[in-house]
Design a protein around this motif. Structure first.
Motif, short mmCIF file in Angstrom:
data_model
loop_
_atom_site.label_atom_id
_atom_site.label_comp_id
_atom_site.label_asym_id
_atom_site.label_seq_id
_atom_site.Cartn_x
_atom_site.Cartn_y
_atom_site.Cartn_z
N THR A 193 0.83 -1.20 0.00
CA THR A 193 0.00 0.00 0.00
C THR A 193 0.87 1.26 0.00
OG1 THR A 193 -1.65 -1.21 1.25
CG2 THR A 193 -1.90 1.18 1.20
N ASN A 194 1.94 1.23 0.78
CA ASN A 194 2.75 2.44 0.92
C ASN A 194 3.78 2.61 -0.19
OD1 ASN A 194 1.77 3.67 3.37
ND2 ASN A 194 2.46 1.82 4.38
N ARG A 195 4.31 1.49 -0.69
CA ARG A 195 5.42 1.60 -1.64
C ARG A 195 5.09 1.11 -3.04
NH1 ARG A 195 10.14 2.64 1.25
NH2 ARG A 195 10.96 3.12 -0.82
N GLY A 196 3.90 0.57 -3.22
CA GLY A 196 3.51 0.13 -4.56
C GLY A 196 3.78 -1.35 -4.78
N VAL A 197 3.03 -1.90 -5.72
CA VAL A 197 3.10 -3.34 -5.96
C VAL A 197 4.44 -3.72 -6.60
CG1 VAL A 197 1.99 -3.24 -8.23
CG2 VAL A 197 1.75 -5.31 -6.83
N GLU A 198 5.09 -2.74 -7.25
CA GLU A 198 6.40 -3.04 -7.85
C GLU A 198 7.43 -3.30 -6.76
OE1 GLU A 198 4.75 -0.18 -8.30
OE2 GLU A 198 3.80 -0.57 -10.25
N GLU A 199 7.26 -2.59 -5.64
CA GLU A 199 8.19 -2.77 -4.53
C GLU A 199 7.95 -4.11 -3.85
OE1 GLU A 199 10.63 -0.82 -3.41
OE2 GLU A 199 11.06 -1.87 -1.52
N PHE A 200 6.68 -4.43 -3.62
CA PHE A 200 6.38 -5.67 -2.91
C PHE A 200 4.96 -6.12 -3.27
CE2 PHE A 200 5.78 -8.64 0.52
CZ PHE A 200 7.06 -9.14 0.73
N ASP A 201 4.86 -7.26 -3.94
CA ASP A 201 3.57 -7.81 -4.34
C ASP A 201 3.07 -8.73 -3.23
OD1 ASP A 201 1.40 -9.03 -5.41
OD2 ASP A 201 2.40 -9.75 -7.22
N SER A 202 2.12 -8.22 -2.44
CA SER A 202 1.70 -8.99 -1.26
C SER A 202 0.98 -10.28 -1.64
CB SER A 202 0.79 -8.13 -0.38
OG SER A 202 -0.41 -7.84 -1.05
N LYS A 203 0.50 -10.36 -2.90
CA LYS A 203 -0.18 -11.59 -3.31
C LYS A 203 0.81 -12.67 -3.70
CE LYS A 203 -4.78 -10.16 -4.45
NZ LYS A 203 -4.70 -8.71 -4.61
N ASP A 204 2.05 -12.28 -3.94
CA ASP A 204 3.08 -13.26 -4.26
C ASP A 204 3.55 -13.88 -2.95
OD1 ASP A 204 5.26 -14.74 -4.96
OD2 ASP A 204 6.15 -13.21 -6.26
N ARG A 205 2.84 -14.93 -2.56
CA ARG A 205 3.08 -15.46 -1.22
C ARG A 205 4.45 -16.09 -1.08
NH1 ARG A 205 -2.34 -16.82 1.23
NH2 ARG A 205 -1.15 -18.38 2.35
N SER A 206 4.99 -16.64 -2.17
CA SER A 206 6.31 -17.22 -1.99
C SER A 206 7.34 -16.11 -1.76
CB SER A 206 6.69 -18.17 -3.13
OG SER A 206 6.85 -17.48 -4.32
N LEU A 207 7.08 -14.92 -2.32
CA LEU A 207 7.93 -13.76 -2.03
C LEU A 207 7.80 -13.37 -0.55
CD1 LEU A 207 9.69 -11.26 -2.89
CD2 LEU A 207 7.53 -10.08 -3.33
N VAL A 208 6.55 -13.36 -0.07
CA VAL A 208 6.32 -13.04 1.34
C VAL A 208 7.13 -13.99 2.23
CG1 VAL A 208 4.61 -13.01 3.19
CG2 VAL A 208 4.03 -12.07 0.94
N TRP A 209 7.06 -15.27 1.90
CA TRP A 209 7.76 -16.25 2.73
C TRP A 209 9.29 -16.15 2.59
CZ3 TRP A 209 2.77 -16.82 3.60
CH2 TRP A 209 2.39 -17.45 4.78
N ARG A 210 9.73 -15.76 1.38
CA ARG A 210 11.18 -15.60 1.20
C ARG A 210 11.70 -14.39 1.95
NH1 ARG A 210 10.11 -16.14 -4.24
NH2 ARG A 210 10.80 -14.03 -4.77
N THR A 211 10.78 -13.48 2.31
CA THR A 211 11.20 -12.23 2.93
C THR A 211 10.96 -12.22 4.44
OG1 THR A 211 10.47 -11.19 0.87
CG2 THR A 211 11.01 -9.72 2.67
N MET A 212 9.91 -12.92 4.87
CA MET A 212 9.52 -12.85 6.28
C MET A 212 9.35 -14.21 6.93
SD MET A 212 6.57 -10.09 5.44
CE MET A 212 6.98 -8.44 4.85
N GLY A 213 9.35 -15.26 6.13
CA GLY A 213 8.99 -16.59 6.63
C GLY A 213 10.03 -17.20 7.55
N GLY A 214 9.62 -18.30 8.19
CA GLY A 214 10.45 -18.94 9.21
C GLY A 214 11.82 -19.35 8.70
N LYS A 215 11.87 -19.94 7.52
CA LYS A 215 13.17 -20.43 7.02
C LYS A 215 14.11 -19.25 6.80
CE LYS A 215 11.76 -24.77 4.93
NZ LYS A 215 11.09 -25.37 3.78
N HIS A 216 13.57 -18.17 6.23
CA HIS A 216 14.40 -16.99 5.97
C HIS A 216 14.91 -16.41 7.28
CE1 HIS A 216 15.98 -13.44 4.08
NE2 HIS A 216 15.20 -12.66 4.82
N ARG A 217 14.02 -16.29 8.27
CA ARG A 217 14.44 -15.71 9.55
C ARG A 217 15.54 -16.56 10.20
NH1 ARG A 217 13.78 -10.84 8.61
NH2 ARG A 217 11.65 -10.06 8.57
N ARG A 218 15.42 -17.86 10.05
CA ARG A 218 16.43 -18.74 10.63
C ARG A 218 17.77 -18.55 9.93
NH1 ARG A 218 20.12 -20.41 12.19
NH2 ARG A 218 20.78 -22.48 12.91
#
Lengths: 311, 548
Positions: A193-218
Motif C-alpha cells: 500500500t505504501n510503496r507500490g506493488v512493484e516494490e512488494f507484491d503482497s499476493k506473491d506469497r512465496s515472495l512473502v515467505w522468502r522475505t519474512m517466513g520462518g526459514k528466511h528468519r532462521r
C-alpha cells in the motif's frame, strides 16, 4: 505416497491449534493454570463502540505451568480473534505476566516466560492504547530480562508475528519459528500500500515467505531455532532455548550490536531472500522453500550463524 | 434486385482493411489498436473474450485505446466483465450497450455504472443463455479472442482453458464476422488444434502471457468447522440416501469441505463408489485427495485451473485431454452436461428468502450469474431416468402415476446461517428485488428460483423442500434450518417439530451427527501444501496460495 489422510500425526499441528490448546499442550500435562480466564470476562472496552464482537479473554491466554518440571509463565495469542491483535486488555494481560516474572526472578529464582506470538500487531480500533500496550510490553520484557528471566518467543501461528508483535519479538531472549511463522514489522499489504506493488507484491506469497517466513528468519539469524509445525517440536525448542539463551548484560548487547552490523555488511546488498541464502552459503537456494523441515534443520545447523554471546 | 450476400461483402471489406496492417494473418502487438480501428465499425456487436478465467487482456487494452471518433457505440456481448478495461470502454463512449453473464471482480463498479446510466443494459444472462443468443439475436460482428499459441495459418491451441472460445468463434466465423486472436506465442507446429485456422482472420502475439485467474482454488486452511458440519450433513443427509453419483459442485468453501471429507468421513460411512463418481466440474485442487483415494471416475471441465496442468496430464483416466495430453475444457458443453446429465447441483449463495429464491446480488454488487442457474435448475428437456432423479420426483409427487411422473434434479443450496461479517443469509426479501426497482428491471436478478431448489443445508440442518406440500410448510422448513437469524427465530416451533417428525426438516441429531465431531482434523488436506503432497508434487500451487 499419500500424505496424512486422517490428520492424525504424532503430535498436533501448532498452526492448526487454538491458543489455549497450544499453551496447555506445550506444558507438562495437567500443569497449566490460566490467570484471568474467560470466566473473568476481562473484555475490550473499545470494540463495542464499533459494534464489533468481543471475546471473554480479549484474544490472549496467560497462565503458569511447568515445562520439563520447571515452573514457567506462558502467554498465547489467539490469531483467529482479530488477527491476534494487541488491544488495551490484551496488552495489559501480557504486561502483568511479564512483571510477575520480573518480580519472581528478582526474588532470587528465575521465572522463564514463553510468548506464543500469533499477531498482526496493534488492533486498529484501539490505536493509541494498542500502541501504548506494545511499548509497555517491550519495557516489561526488558525489565524481566534484566531481573534474570528468560523470555522466549515461539512463532508459528496463522497471523504470524507482525507490527508491534515483531518489535516485541526483537526484545526477546531467543526465538523459535516454524515454516508458517512469519516475523516482520510492516506486513506485506502495508508495504504494498505504501510503496507500490512493484516494490512488494503482497499476493506473491512465496515472495512473502522468502522475505519474512520462518526459514528466511532462521537463515538470516533472526530466529535461533527453526522447528517443524508440531506442538512437540515447539516444546523441545522452548526447553532448549531457556537453557541456552544468553544473559542480559552489557557484554551481550555489545556482541549483539556487532552481530547485527556484520549481518548488514554481509547481506545489505541482497535484493531477494534467495540472494541472502546464497550469500549465507546455501548451495541451491531455490530448493529451500520446498524443503521438508528435518532436511532444512540439518541445512540450517550446517550453515547457520555460529554460537556467540549475542542473541 | 435483392442482394443476398451483403454481410459477406462487408466482412470482406473489413478483412481488406485489416489486411493492410497484417502480414499474412500476423499483426504486430504495436498495431493492435490500428487493426481494431480497421475491422470494427461503430455500433458493431463485439465479443471481447472475457471468460470466467482467461482474459484477452492485450485486445482489451487495444480496444480501450481506439479513437472514439472512429469506433463508438459498440454493443458488447461477452460472458465475463472481469478486467477494468471492460468497463473503461463504456466510460469513454467506445461501447454503449452490454449483454453479459458474470462480473465477479467488477461487480461493484458495474453496479455504479448501471446506476449512473453509463451502460445500457440488455440483460444479465446465464452462460448457456448468452451462448444461445450468439446464434439467434446477439451474433458478434467481431470476436476478439485469446489462445495460448497459433501457427502461421491461424490454427489455435488454447491449452487447458479453452472455455468459451469454440462457441464464440462458431457464432462469429460462420456468420460473416471477423475473428482476431491474441496468443502468447506463434509457433511452427501446435501441440493440438483447438480452433481451425480458417475461422481465424488475424493473429497478434502478445508481449506477455494472457491473464488467467485461479478462480477455483480454495485453501483448505480457510475452511471453518461450521462449513465442515454443513458438509457432513450434506454427505450423510443427501448424497448418501439419494445415491448421487453424477453432479456439479459450486466453488464455495462448503463444497470444498465436502470434497475434502469424501476420503475421510465419506470413507467411514462406506460411500466410496456409491456417491460422487462423475462430475461436471472445473479441476478443483481440493478434489485431489478424493481422486487419489479412488473416489472419482470422470470429470469434464468448463475451464482449467492454474497449477493443475501437470496433475491433469498425469491423470488422463479422470479428465478430458487432447492428443497432446493437456486438458480440453469447453464451457458450453460442460454447462450442457451439468444441465442434462447431472443429478445434483450443490452450491452456495448470499441470500435466501422464505420460499427459497436465492441471489448473489446485493444493492452494491451485481456479480451476475455465470453458470449456477444452468446447473441449479431442473431441465424439463430431460428424458433419461436415474435412481436419484426418480426418487426426488417421487418425493415431490408421491401420488402421481409413476410412468408419467417427471424426475427431479436435486438443487441444493448449502450455506451458513450467517455469512461474511455476520450478515444473515436468510432474509424476508431479497436485495435483488430492491435493485430491480431501482434500475427499473423487468426481472429481479434471481440466481436460483424457489421452484428449482430442492434442499437447503445449513449448520442447523437440512430442509427438504420436495416434501413440502404448501407454501406455509415451505416457509417453516426454511425457517427451521435458519438458525439464530431473525428468519430462524421467527419459526413456528410446533410446526417445525412436526416437519422434523416427517423428515422434512432434519437437524444434526436427527441424522446422528454430533456437531462437536465437525473438526478440521476430518479434512483430508488442511493446507495447500497437503494438496501438493497428495498430488505427489504434480499440483503446482500458484504463489498467492502458498505459505512456504
Amino acid at each position: 505416497m499419500n500424505p496424512p489422510t486422517d490428520g492424525r500425526r504424532q503430535s498436533p499441528s501448532w498452526y492448526e491449534s487454538a491458543a489455549r490448546d497450544r499453551a496447555r499442550l506445550l506444558l507438562d500435562a495437567g500443569t497449566f493454570a490460566e490467570f484471568l480466564g474467560p470466566e473473568a470476562r476481562e473484555m475490550s472496552p473499545h470494540l463495542g463502540i464499533f459494534d464489533l464482537p468481543r471475546q471473554f479473554d480479549d484474544g490472549i491466554v496467560v497462565g503458569r505451568g511447568k515445562l520439563a518440571g520447571t515452573p514457567v509463565f506462558v502467554a498465547a495469542q489467539e490469531g483467529r480473534f482479530m488477527g491476534g491483535a494487541f488491544g488495551e486488555v490484551h496488552g495489559a494481560k501480557l504486561v502483568g505476566l511479564l512483571r510477575a516474572a520480573r518480580d519472581a526472578s528478582r526474588d532470587g529464582g528465575t521465572m522463564p516466560v514463553l510468548i506464543l506470538f500469533d499477531t498482526g500487531g496493534v488492533r486498529l480500533q484501539e490505536a493509541n492504547v494498542g500502541e501504548l500496550a506494545i511499548g509497555e510490553v517491550m519495557r516489561a520484557v526488558i525489565e524481566a530480562r534484566r531481573a534474570g528471566a528468560k523470555v522466549i518467543g515461539l512463532v508459528g501461528g496463522r497471523a504470524g508475528c507482525y507490527g508491534g508483535g515483531g518489535l516485541i519479538a526483537g526484545t526477546c531472549s531467543a526465538l523459535a519459528v516454524s515454516e508458517h511463522g512469519r516475523i516482520a514489522v510492516s506486513g506485506p499489504e502495508v508495504i504494498e500500500t505504501n510503496r507500490g506493488v512493484e516494490e512488494f507484491d503482497s499476493k506473491d506469497r512465496s515472495l512473502v515467505w522468502r522475505t519474512m517466513g520462518g526459514k528466511h528468519r532462521r537463515l538470516l539469524g533472526g530466529a535461533e531455532l527453526f522447528v517443524d509445525d508440531t506442538i512437540d517440536a515447539f516444546r523441545a525448542a522452548a526447553i532448549a532455548l531457556i537453557e541456552r539463551a544468553p544473559a542480559f548484560d552489557l557484554a551481550m548487547l555489545k556482541a549483539e550490536q556487532a552481530r547485527l552490523a556484520e549481518r548488514l555488511k554481509r547481506f545489505g546488498s541482497c535484493a531477494d531472500g534467495l540472494d541472502v541464502w546464497k550469500q549465507a552459503g546455501v548451495d541451491d537456494p531455490a530448493k529451500v522453500p520446498g524443503m521438508p523441515a528435518d532436511e532444512f534443520i540439518a541445512l540450517a545447523q550446517h550453515i547457520g550463524e555460529g554460537r556467540h554471546d549475542a542473541r | 434486385m435483392t442482394i443476398w450476400n451483403k454481410a459477406r461483402a462487408a466482412r470482406d471489406a473489413r478483412l481488406r482493411a485489416g489486411g493492410r496492417i497484417a502480414k499474412g494473418k500476423i499483426v504486430q502487438a504495436a498495431d493492435a489498436t490500428a487493426l481494431l480501428e480497421a475491422v470494427i465499425e461503430p455500433g458493431d456487436r463485439v465479443c471481447l473474450e472475457g471468460d470466467n478465467q482467461k482474459q484477452a487482456d492485450l485486445l482489451a487494452r487495444a480496444l480501450a485505446a481506439v479513437d472514439v471518433a472512429k469506433v463508438h457505440d459498440l454493443h458488447m456481448v461477452q460472458s465475463g466483465i472481469v478486467l477494468p478495461e471492460h468497463l473503461d470502454l463504456f466510460d469513454s463512449g467506445i461501447a454503449k450497450r452490454l449483454d453479459y453473464a458474470f462480473s465477479g471482480p467488477q461487480s461493484t463498479r458495474i453496479a455504479r455504472m448501471l446506476f449512473g446510466g453509463k451502460i445500457e443494459l440488455g440483460a444479465v444472462h446465464t452462460y448457456l443463455e448468452l451462448f444461445a443468443r450468439y446464434f439467434v439475436d446477439l451474433t458478434p460482428n467481431v470476436a476478439l479472442i485469446v489462445a495460448v499459441a497459433a501457427d502461421r495459418d491461424g490454427n489455435l491451441y488454447t491449452g487447458a482453458n479453452t472455455e468459451d472460445t469454440p462457441t464464440v468463434v462458431e457464432a462469429t466465423a460462420f456468420k460473416d464476422g471477423v475473428v482476431v486472436a491474441q496468443v502468447n506465442e506463434i509457433v511452427d507446429s501446435l501441440p493440438r488444434v483447438d480452433i481451425p485456422g480458417d475461422r481465424v482472420n488475424f493473429v497478434i502475439k502478445s508481449d506477455k502471457p494472457f491473464y488467467v485467474e485461479p478462480l477455483f482454488t480454495r485453501d483448505p486452511g480457510a475452511i471453518t468447522e461450521t462449513q465442515i458440519l454443513t458438509a457432513m450433513l450434506a454427505i450423510k443427509g443427501i448424497y448418501a440416501p439419494y445415491g448421487i453419483k453424477r453432479l456439479n459442485h459450486g466453488i464455495g468453501f462448503n463444497t470444498a469441505a465436502i470434497e475434502l471429507l469424501l476420503p475421510t468421513y465419506g470413507e467411514r460411512l462406506g460411500l466410496r463408489g456409491k456417491i460422487a463418481t462423475r462430475f461436471a466440474l472445473n479441476p478443483h485442487p481440493t478434489l485431489i485427495p478424493a481422486i487419489e483415494s479412488g473416489w472419482v471416475e470422470q470429470i469434464h471441465s468448463f475451464g482449467g485451473e492454474v497449477g493443475m496442468e501437470d496433475y491433469i496430464r498425469a491423470r488422463s483416466d479422470i479428465y478430458f485431454t487432447g492428443i497432446d495430453g493437456s486438458l480440453r475444457s469447453n464451457r458450453a458443453i460442460c454447462q450442457t452436461a451439468g444441465l442434462y446429465a447431472c443429478d445434483m447441483f450443490i452450491g452456495s449463495t448470499l441470500q435466501i428468502d422464505l420460499q427459497g429464491n436465492s441471489s448473489t446480488v446485493t444493492t452494491q454488487r451485481i456479480a451476475g450469474f455465470g453458470g449456477a442457474p444452468n446447473m441449479g435448475s431442473d431441465s424439463h428437456g430431460r428424458r433419461h431416468p436415474s435412481a436419484p432423479w426418480l426418487m426426488a420426483g417421487k418425493e415431490a409427487d408421491p401420488d402421481g402415476a409413476p410412468a408419467l411422473r417427471r424426475g427431479r434434479k436435486l438443487v441444493v443450496q448449502i450455506v451458513e446461517t450467517f455469512g461474511d461479517k455476520n450478515v444473515p443469509t436468510f432474509v424476508e426479501k431479497l436485495d435483488a428485488i430492491e435493485l430491480a426497482d431501482k434500475l427499473k428491471l423487468e426481472l429481479a436478478p434471481v440466481m436460483v428460483y424457489a421452484d428449482d431448489v430442492t434442499h437447503v443445508v445449513t449448520e442447523a440442518g437440512i430442509a427438504n423442500l420436495l416434501l413440502c406440500r404448501s407454501k406455509e410448510e415451505r416457509e417453516q422448513a426454511i425457517r427451521g434450518v435458519a438458525g439464530y437469524t431473525d428468519v430462524g427465530r421467527g419459526r413456528d416451533a410446533k410446526m417445525v417439530q412436526q416437519l422434523r417428525e416427517r423428515g422434512v426438516v432434519r437437524w444434526p441429531e436427527d441424522l446422528g451427527i454430533d456437531p462437536l465431531d465437525a473438526d478440521r482434523s476430518l479434512l483430508a488436506a488442511r493446507s495447500i501444501e497437503d494438496l501438493v503432497r497428495w498430488s505427489g508434487g504434480l499440483y503446482a500451487a500458484p504463489s498467492r496460495f502458498r505459505n512456504w
